[in-house]
Design a protein around this motif. Structure first.
Motif: not given
Length: 410
Positions: A397, A339, A379, A306
Motif C-alpha cells: 500500500e 489505497w 498509509v 483507512s
C-alpha cells in the motif's frame, strides 16, 4: 338323394360365403345369350322352383320327423328350465350377497369417505390456524425486538432478522395461508415494512460508517501494534471492540442483519462505503497539493478513513463474513482496495499540478520528500502500523501511494 336334391345346388346355398348378388348374376348369365335381349323370366322361374322344392322338402322332413323333433324340443325345454332354475337360484344368492355387501361395505365406505373429507378439511384448517398462530407469535416477537432496537439494544437487530426470516418462510408456504386476512395483514403490516426498514437502516449505517464521526479511540492509540507487520482484520476488530463495545455491537449486528436479509445489499453497501472514503480522501489530498500547510491535517483524516475501512473489514471478519464479501468484491483486503483507489484517483491530480507549473508546482516539488514521508506515515497509520516500517502487507500500500507521486521526480 332324389332328382330334386341333385337339381338344387345345396353346397352353394349353404356355403358361409354365399352371396345373393353373385348367385343371381351367375344364374342370369347361364340362362341368357350374350347377343340376345336380357330375359329374366327363366332365372326367376328357376329360383321360384328352387324355393318351392326346398319348401316341399322341409315340409316332408318335418312331417315325417315330427315325433322326433317334438321329443328333442321337450328334452331341450326341460334342460333349459332346469338350467334357468339353477341360474335363478344363484342370481338370487348373488343379489342377497350384494345387498349385504352394499349395506356393510359400500354404504359404510361412502360414509367413511365423507368422514375422511371432513377430517382432511379439519386437518387443513387446524394446520392453517396453527401456522397463523405461529405467525402472530413471531409478529409479536418482531415488534418486541424492534422496540428493543429502538431503545438502543443493537443485538436485537440480529434476533429480529432471524424472526423475520422464520416469519417469511411461514408466509411463503402456500396460497392457502395467504387467503386468510390475518396472514395478509401480518405480511403487509409487520413482515414487509419491518424487513424494508431494517435493510434500509443497515445500508445507511454501513455506507456512512466512519471513525471520523465516532467517539472511539483508534487502534493505534489503544494498543501497541507490531512495527514490522500489518495487524490482521481480527486484531483491528478486537482492538475496536475493547475500545467501544457499543460500536462493535452496532456495526457487527448491522453487518450480520444485512447478510441475513439481503446479502446482495451487503456487498453493494460495502462497495459504496469503500468508494465514499476513496472519493473523500482523493478530494482531501488534491486540495492539500496546492497548500502544503493543510497536508498534515488531510493525511490524518485520510488515515482515519483507512482505519474506518479496516474497522469494517475487522467486524466482517469477527462475524465470519469477511471471506465471502472479499471474494464477491474480488479484493484481497478492503484497505488494499482503499489505497489502490486513492492512488488511482490522486496520481492524475498530482501530475496535473506539475504540468500546470507555477508557484504551486515549485512548492510541491521543493517539499516532495516531506510529502512522501507524510504519505508513507499516513498509509502506515491507516493500516494500523503506527510509527512502523513497511514490511508485510503495508509495504504494498505504501508503494502504491508513494508511486502516485512519481511525477514529482526523485
Amino acid at each position: 338323394m332324389t332328382s330334386a336334391d341333385q337339381y338344387i345346388d345345396y353346397p352353394t346355398l349353404l356355403s358361409p360365403t354365399f352371396s345373393p348378388t353373385t348367385f343371381s348374376s351367375t344364374l342370369i348369365s347361364q340362362t341368357n345369350h350374350p347377343h340376345e335381349p336380357l330375359d329374366l323370366t327363366t332365372p326367376l322361374s328357376r329360383v321360384l322352383f328352387d324355393l318351392q322344392e326346398i319348401d316341399t322338402t322341409l315340409h316332408t322332413l318335418t312331417t315325417t320327423s315330427s315325433a322326433l323333433l317334438l321329443t328333442h324340443t321337450a328334452t331341450t325345454t326341460r334342460a333349459s328350465s332346469t338350467l334357468l332354475a339353477a341360474v335363478t337360484a344363484q342370481t338370487a344368492m348373488l343379489n342377497t350377497a350384494y345387498e349385504r355387501l352394499r349395506r356393510e361395505v359400500i354404504d359404510r365406505g361412502d360414509r367413511a369417505e365423507e368422514v375422511v373429507r371432513v377430517v382432511q378439511n379439519l386437518h387443513a384448517t387446524t394446520r392453517v390456524l396453527r401456522e397463523i398462530s405461529r405467525g402472530v407469535v413471531l409478529a409479536r416477537q418482531v415488534e418486541r425486538q424492534v422496540a428493543d432496537l429502538e431503545g438502543g439494544e443493537w443485538s436485537a437487530m440480529v434476533r429480529c432478522c432471524f424472526s423475520l426470516l422464520e416469519l417469511g418462510r411461514l408466509l411463503e408456504q402456500g396460497d392457502a395461508l395467504m387467503e386468510v386476512d390475518l396472514a395478509r395483514s401480518l405480511n403487509e403490516r409487520v413482515y414487509q415494512p419491518t424487513r424494508s426498514n431494517i435493510v434500509s437502516r443497515a445500508k445507511e449505517i454501513i455506507t456512512t460508517f466512519s471513525l471520523l464521526t465516532q467517539d472511539t479511540p483508534t487502534p493505534s492509540s489503544t494498543s501497541t501494534t507490531s512495527t514490522t507487520s500489518t495487524p490482521t482484520p481480527s486484531a483491528i476488530f478486537t482492538t475496536l471492540s475493547s475500545a467501544s463495545p457499543a460500536l462493535r455491537q452496532k456495526l457487527s449486528s448491522t453487518l450480520q442483519s444485512l447478510s441475513l436479509l439481503s446479502p446482495s445489499d451487503l456487498h453493494t453497501s460495502i462497495r459504496t462505503l469503500l468508494q465514499t472514503h476513496i472519493t473523500a480522501s482523493t478530494t482531501l489530498l488534491t486540495r492539500a497539493l496546492t497548500s502544503l500547510t493543510t497536508l498534515d491535517r488531510a493525511l490524518a483524516e485520510v488515515s482515519l478513513r483507512s482505519l474506518s475501512v479496516a474497522a469494517v473489514e475487522g467486524y466482517l471478519d469477527g462475524v465470519g463474513l469477511a471471506q465471502a464479501v472479499l471474494a464477491r468484491l474480488d479484493m484481497r483486503r478492503l484497505t488494499t482496495g482503499f489505497w489502490r483507489g486513492v492512488a488511482a484517483g490522486w496520481e492524475p491530480r498530482v501530475k496535473d499540478v506539475v504540468v500546470r507549473g507555477g508557484a504551486g508546482a515549485r512548492i510541491l516539488k521543493a517539499g516532495k520528500e516531506r510529502v512522501r514521508e507524510g504519505v508513507r506515515a499516513c498509509v502506515l497509520r491507516g493500516m494500523g502500523m503506527e510509527g512502523g516500517g513497511e514490511e508485510g502487507e503495508g509495504g504494498f500500500e505504501v508503494a502504491v501511494m508513494v508511486g502516485a507521486l512519481g511525477s514529482l521526480g526523485r
